[in-house]
Design a protein around this motif. Structure first.
Motif, PDB file in Angstrom:
ATOM      1  N   ALA A   1       0.832  -1.208   0.000  1.00 20.36           N
ATOM      2  CA  ALA A   1       0.000   0.000   0.000  1.00 20.36           C
ATOM      3  C   ALA A   1       0.866   1.257   0.000  1.00 20.36           C
ATOM      4  O   ALA A   1       0.535   2.246  -0.663  1.00 20.36           O
ATOM      5  CB  ALA A   1      -0.931  -0.007   1.216  1.00 20.36           C
ATOM      6  N   THR A   2       1.977   1.216   0.711  1.00 19.66           N
ATOM      7  CA  THR A   2       2.885   2.367   0.736  1.00 19.66           C
ATOM      8  C   THR A   2       3.480   2.607  -0.643  1.00 19.66           C
ATOM      9  O   THR A   2       3.545   3.751  -1.110  1.00 19.66           O
ATOM     10  CB  THR A   2       3.999   2.150   1.781  1.00 19.66           C
ATOM     11  OG1 THR A   2       3.394   1.987   3.073  1.00 19.66           O
ATOM     12  CG2 THR A   2       4.969   3.316   1.820  1.00 19.66           C
ATOM     13  N   LEU A   3       3.885   1.538  -1.318  1.00 21.07           N
ATOM     14  CA  LEU A   3       4.407   1.685  -2.675  1.00 21.07           C
ATOM     15  C   LEU A   3       3.338   2.246  -3.604  1.00 21.07           C
ATOM     16  O   LEU A   3       3.614   3.128  -4.429  1.00 21.07           O
ATOM     17  CB  LEU A   3       4.909   0.343  -3.208  1.00 21.07           C
ATOM     18  CG  LEU A   3       6.154  -0.226  -2.538  1.00 21.07           C
ATOM     19  CD1 LEU A   3       6.457  -1.614  -3.082  1.00 21.07           C
ATOM     20  CD2 LEU A   3       7.343   0.699  -2.707  1.00 21.07           C
TER      21      LEU A   3
ATOM     22  N   SER B   1       7.773  -0.664 -10.984  1.00 23.83           N
ATOM     23  CA  SER B   1       7.529  -1.906 -11.715  1.00 23.83           C
ATOM     24  C   SER B   1       6.757  -2.898 -10.851  1.00 23.83           C
ATOM     25  O   SER B   1       5.840  -3.572 -11.313  1.00 23.83           O
ATOM     26  CB  SER B   1       8.861  -2.512 -12.156  1.00 23.83           C
ATOM     27  OG  SER B   1       8.659  -3.743 -12.783  1.00 23.83           O
ATOM     28  N   TYR B   2       7.119  -2.979  -9.568  1.00 21.77           N
ATOM     29  CA  TYR B   2       6.408  -3.856  -8.635  1.00 21.77           C
ATOM     30  C   TYR B   2       4.937  -3.450  -8.543  1.00 21.77           C
ATOM     31  O   TYR B   2       4.052  -4.303  -8.606  1.00 21.77           O
ATOM     32  CB  TYR B   2       7.063  -3.818  -7.252  1.00 21.77           C
ATOM     33  CG  TYR B   2       6.342  -4.693  -6.260  1.00 21.77           C
ATOM     34  CD1 TYR B   2       6.654  -6.044  -6.156  1.00 21.77           C
ATOM     35  CD2 TYR B   2       5.324  -4.184  -5.471  1.00 21.77           C
ATOM     36  CE1 TYR B   2       5.976  -6.863  -5.272  1.00 21.77           C
ATOM     37  CE2 TYR B   2       4.637  -5.000  -4.588  1.00 21.77           C
ATOM     38  CZ  TYR B   2       4.958  -6.327  -4.491  1.00 21.77           C
ATOM     39  OH  TYR B   2       4.278  -7.139  -3.625  1.00 21.77           O
TER      40      TYR B   2
ATOM     41  N   VAL C   1      12.444   1.787  -2.930  1.00 21.57           N
ATOM     42  CA  VAL C   1      12.321   3.220  -2.657  1.00 21.57           C
ATOM     43  C   VAL C   1      13.706   3.778  -2.368  1.00 21.57           C
ATOM     44  O   VAL C   1      14.657   3.025  -2.119  1.00 21.57           O
ATOM     45  CB  VAL C   1      11.380   3.523  -1.454  1.00 21.57           C
ATOM     46  CG1 VAL C   1       9.974   3.008  -1.692  1.00 21.57           C
ATOM     47  CG2 VAL C   1      11.954   2.983  -0.152  1.00 21.57           C
ATOM     48  N   GLU C   2      13.805   5.092  -2.388  1.00 17.28           N
ATOM     49  CA  GLU C   2      15.029   5.768  -1.965  1.00 17.28           C
ATOM     50  C   GLU C   2      14.641   7.057  -1.263  1.00 17.28           C
ATOM     51  O   GLU C   2      13.565   7.601  -1.484  1.00 17.28           O
ATOM     52  CB  GLU C   2      15.950   6.035  -3.150  1.00 17.28           C
ATOM     53  CG  GLU C   2      15.380   6.952  -4.209  1.00 17.28           C
ATOM     54  CD  GLU C   2      16.282   7.060  -5.418  1.00 17.28           C
ATOM     55  OE1 GLU C   2      17.247   6.284  -5.542  1.00 17.28           O
ATOM     56  OE2 GLU C   2      16.013   7.936  -6.260  1.00 17.28           O
TER      57      GLU C   2
ATOM     58  N   THR D   1      11.439   4.035  -6.609  1.00 17.55           N
ATOM     59  CA  THR D   1      12.435   3.760  -7.647  1.00 17.55           C
ATOM     60  C   THR D   1      11.733   3.107  -8.839  1.00 17.55           C
ATOM     61  O   THR D   1      10.558   2.743  -8.756  1.00 17.55           O
ATOM     62  CB  THR D   1      13.527   2.802  -7.134  1.00 17.55           C
ATOM     63  OG1 THR D   1      12.914   1.549  -6.818  1.00 17.55           O
ATOM     64  CG2 THR D   1      14.254   3.370  -5.921  1.00 17.55           C
ATOM     65  N   GLU D   2      12.462   2.912  -9.918  1.00 16.09           N
ATOM     66  CA  GLU D   2      11.878   2.211 -11.076  1.00 16.09           C
ATOM     67  C   GLU D   2      11.486   0.795 -10.691  1.00 16.09           C
ATOM     68  O   GLU D   2      10.456   0.293 -11.124  1.00 16.09           O
ATOM     69  CB  GLU D   2      12.854   2.214 -12.256  1.00 16.09           C
ATOM     70  CG  GLU D   2      12.290   1.553 -13.486  1.00 16.09           C
ATOM     71  CD  GLU D   2      10.908   2.061 -13.918  1.00 16.09           C
ATOM     72  OE1 GLU D   2      10.063   1.207 -14.279  1.00 16.09           O
ATOM     73  OE2 GLU D   2      10.664   3.283 -13.905  1.00 16.09           O
TER      74      GLU D   2
END
Length: 122
Positions: free
Chosen positions: A14-16, A76-77, A54-55, A71-72
């Motif tokens: 959910a955070t992503l 993608s995930y 993430v970064e 991040t990419e």
């Protein structure tokens, strides 16, 4: 989505998804959004950072602030999970009667409005 095999917690996924939808956010904002404590979100972000999803970067408008960026690999995930969810719902919808499909289609405008309202409140 809950029936899909998971390789991470629902809160992580959910955070992503939040980062994908809203862009970079502060850890405190993510914690509030996901209903966890700030220390718990800090640990979650560290684990996702170590996984390359993430970064952390400084906020260009306020050097005192650190933002969490997708991040990419993280994007993608999210795309992969989202597509898997679409496919799972499509399989379920195929099992509905035509009357049930029509009822779902009739509800779509209200569901879209609910999603817009949710986005406005974040």
């Amino acid at each position: 989505m809950r029936r899909l095999p998971r390789d991470m917690s629902i809160t992580s996924a959910a955070t992503l998804a939040t980062l994908d939808r809203t862009g970079p956010r502060r850890i405190t904002d993510l914690a509030v959004n996901e209903g966890v404590t700030q220390p718990a979100m800090t640990v979650l972000v560290r684990v996702m950072e170590e996984s390359g999803l993430v970064e952390r970067r400084g906020d260009p408008s306020d050097k005192r602030v650190t933002l969490v960026w997708l991040t990419e690999a993280g994007a993608s995930y999210v795309r992969t999970r989202r597509q898997a969810g679409v496919e799972a719902f499509a399989r379920l919808i195929d099992e509905l009667t035509s009357e049930e499909v029509n009822a779902l289609q009739g509800a779509l405008p209200a569901l879209l409005h609910l999603a817009e309202l949710e986005d406005q409140n974040q």
